[in-house]
Scaffold this active site. Structure first.
Site, short mmCIF file in Angstrom:
data_model
loop_
_atom_site.label_atom_id
_atom_site.label_comp_id
_atom_site.label_asym_id
_atom_site.label_seq_id
_atom_site.Cartn_x
_atom_site.Cartn_y
_atom_site.Cartn_z
N LYS A 11 0.77 -1.26 -0.10
CA LYS A 11 0.03 -0.14 -0.10
C LYS A 11 0.97 1.25 -0.13
CE LYS A 11 0.90 1.45 4.17
NZ LYS A 11 1.66 2.63 4.61
N PRO A 95 9.70 -4.07 -0.48
CA PRO A 95 10.88 -4.04 0.47
C PRO A 95 10.25 -3.73 1.89
CG PRO A 95 10.41 -2.14 -1.18
CD PRO A 95 9.50 -3.23 -1.55
N ALA A 98 9.60 -0.07 4.69
CA ALA A 98 9.65 0.86 3.62
C ALA A 98 8.38 1.94 3.69
CB ALA A 98 9.91 0.26 2.34
N LEU A 100 5.43 0.54 3.06
CA LEU A 100 4.79 -0.15 2.11
C LEU A 100 3.83 -1.45 2.63
CD1 LEU A 100 7.18 -0.14 -0.99
CD2 LEU A 100 5.43 1.65 -0.52
N ALA A 101 3.97 -1.41 4.16
CA ALA A 101 2.93 -2.25 4.63
C ALA A 101 3.43 -3.98 4.25
CB ALA A 101 1.66 -2.21 4.30
N ASP A 137 -1.72 -1.71 9.89
CA ASP A 137 -2.06 -1.76 8.38
C ASP A 137 -2.72 -3.31 7.96
OD1 ASP A 137 -1.06 0.68 8.13
OD2 ASP A 137 0.86 -0.01 7.72
P1 ATP Z 1 4.08 -0.13 7.59
O1 ATP Z 1 3.84 0.51 6.30
O2 ATP Z 1 2.83 -1.13 8.06
O3 ATP Z 1 4.35 0.39 8.64
P2 ATP Z 1 6.49 -1.18 6.62
O4 ATP Z 1 6.48 -1.50 5.28
O5 ATP Z 1 7.27 0.12 7.11
O6 ATP Z 1 4.96 -1.53 7.00
P3 ATP Z 1 7.31 -3.83 6.99
O7 ATP Z 1 7.46 -4.30 5.93
O8 ATP Z 1 5.82 -4.67 7.57
O9 ATP Z 1 7.24 -2.15 7.62
O10 ATP Z 1 8.43 -4.40 8.17
C1 ATP Z 1 8.83 -3.87 9.47
C2 ATP Z 1 9.56 -4.89 10.11
O11 ATP Z 1 8.99 -6.08 10.36
C3 ATP Z 1 10.86 -5.15 9.23
O12 ATP Z 1 12.04 -4.75 9.95
C4 ATP Z 1 10.75 -6.70 9.47
O13 ATP Z 1 11.94 -7.31 10.06
C5 ATP Z 1 9.69 -7.25 10.25
N1 ATP Z 1 8.81 -8.13 9.60
C6 ATP Z 1 8.12 -9.19 10.19
N2 ATP Z 1 7.41 -9.78 9.43
C7 ATP Z 1 7.79 -9.38 8.18
C8 ATP Z 1 7.38 -9.65 6.76
N3 ATP Z 1 6.43 -10.98 6.73
N4 ATP Z 1 7.64 -9.01 5.99
C9 ATP Z 1 8.38 -8.18 6.27
N5 ATP Z 1 8.78 -7.74 7.20
C10 ATP Z 1 8.47 -8.36 8.44
#
Ligand code: ATP
Length: 297
Positions: A11, A95, A98, A100-101, A137
Site C-alpha cells: 500500500k 521491500p 519501507a 509499504l506495509a 495496517d
Molecule cells: P507499515 O507501512 O505497515 O509500517 P513497513 O513497510 O514500514 O510497514 P514492514 O515491511 O511491515 O514495514 O516491516 C517492518 C519490520 O517488520 C521489518 O523490519 C521486518 O524485520 C519485520 N517483519 C516481520 N515480518 C515481516 C514480513 N512478513 N515481511 C516484512 N517484514 C517483516
C-alpha cells in the site's frame, strides 16, 4: 494436505494526517490508503502439525515466530480453536521497513487464505479484529483498494476507487523505524490538512483533481534525514508526475502518473539511483489464486 497461494499487495498513503496524540501513546490519524500492484507471494501448505516458515527474496525478514505472517497463522488457529498446522512460504517483493506495509500484507494474506481453506469460520470483521492486534495496517490489507482510514488506521471506510494510474516507487537502502518517526513528530503539524480535501474531490468523481491534495505530515520528520528522497520527488515532478509524496513513515517515495509513457521515462531517469519499482494503483489487498477473490473483483 492442501496448498493455497495468494498475492499480498502493498500500500501507499495518498494522504496521511496526524490529528493528535492519544492517551495510550498512539496517534490519531486520517489517511487515504491505496493498494498497489507490487505484491509478495504467499504459499500455505496445510498440515501435518506446527508452524514453519521460509522467506525467499529478502534475507532481512525473520523466518521464525517474529514474522508477522507466523503471528497471523497462530492467531487464526487460536481463534478457531484448532492446533496450528501450516508451512508458510513468503516470496518477498515488497521491500521491508519501507512504509509499504509489506509485513501487514503478508499477515492479511495468511488470514484470508486460512479462513477460506477452513470454510470461512470467521467473518471479515473478526479477521479485522485479529489483524488489528497484529499491526495497524493489517485491517486495511484485508480489504485494500482505496479506503479512508481513521483511528490508528483500523477504522476503514471504502471510498470511490482511484483509477489504475501508473506508479513509481523509489526506496533508499536504509529502512526507517515507524515509532522513531512518530516520536520526532512536532505537534505543529497536527491537523487534517490533506485528507478532507482529497476526499471531497474524489467523491465528486475527480480523482485527478484529488491528486492536488496528496500530503503526508510525516515527511517533515523523514525527508530531511534522507536527501535522496527529495531528489526523487523533484525528478518525478519534472518528468510529469501528477503527484509525488512519501508513503507512510517512509522512506519510500512515490510518483503517480496518469500517462504510462511519462512514468516509463521517469523510471528510466531514476532507475540507476536506488531501488526503483514500476507499479500501478490496485483495487484489492489480497488475491487468492484458486477461486475465492479475497476482496478482489
Ligand atoms: P507499515 O507501512 O505497515 O509500517 P513497513 O513497510 O514500514 O510497514 P514492514 O515491511 O511491515 O514495514 O516491516 C517492518 C519490520 O517488520 C521489518 O523490519 C521486518 O524485520 C519485520 N517483519 C516481520 N515480518 C515481516 C514480513 N512478513 N515481511 C516484512 N517484514 C517483516
Amino acid at each position: 494436505m492442501g496448498v493455497i497461494r495468494a498475492a499480498a499487495y502493498g500500500k501507499i498513503n495518498l494522504t496521511l494526517d496526524v490529528l493528535g496524540r492519544r492517551a495510550d501513546g498512539y496517534h490519531e490519524l486520517a489517511s487515504i490508503m491505496q493498494s498497489v500492484d507490487l505484491h509478495d507471494d504467499v504459499e500455505l501448505e496445510l498440515g501435518p502439525s506446527g508452524i514453519s516458515l521460509e522467506v525467499k527474496g529478502d534475507a532481512t525478514v525473520p523466518e521464525d515466530s517474529r514474522n508477522i505472517a507466523w503471528k497471523a497463522a497462530l492467531a487464526f488457529f487460536a481463534s478457531v480453536q484448532k492446533e496450528p498446522a501450516v508451512a508458510i512460504t513468503l516470496t518477498k517483493r515488497i521491500p521491508a521497513a519501507a512504509g509499504l506495509a509489506g509485513g501487514s500484507a503478508d499477515a492479511a494474506a495468511v488470514l484470508r487464505a486460512l479462513n477460506t481453506y477452513f470454510g470461512h469460520p470467521l467473518t471479515l470483521a473478526q479477521l479485522q479484529t485479529i489483524g488489528e492486534g497484529l499491526g495497524a495496517d493489517v485491517p486495511f490489507c484485508l480489504v485494500g483498494g482505496t479506503q479512508w482510514a481513521q483511528g490508528i488506521g483500523e477504522r476503514l471506510t471504502p471510498v470511490t476507487a482511484m483509477p489504475p494510474y501508473a506508479l513509481l516507487l523509489a526506496k533508499p537502502e536504509m529502512g526507517i523505524s515507524t515509532q522513531e518517526v512518530y516520536r520526532n513528530l512536532n505537534s505543529d503539524s497536527f491537523g487534517d490538512h490533506f485528507t478532507n480535501r482529497f476526499l471531497q474531490e474524489l467523491e465528486q468523481g475527480q480523482p485527478y483533481a484529488a491528486l492536488r491534495h496528496v500530503g503526508n505530515a510525516l515527511e517533515t520528520v523523514t525527508l530531511p534525514k534522507v536527501p535522496q528522497c527529495q531528489w526523487w520527488k523533484d525528478t518525478m515532478h519534472r518528468y510529469g508526475a501528477a503527484a509525488q509524496l512519501m508513503s507512510g513513515s517512509g522512506p519510500t517515495v512515490f510518483g503517480i502518473f496518469t500517462d504510462d509513457e511519462r512514468a516509463y521515462r521517469a523510471w528510466n531517469a531514476i532507475r540507476h539511483q536506488g531501488n526503483v519499482y514500476m507499479s500501478r494503483l490496485h483495487h484489492c489487498g489480497v488475491k487468492l489464486m484458486d477461486g475465492d477473490t479475497g476482496g478482489c473483483q
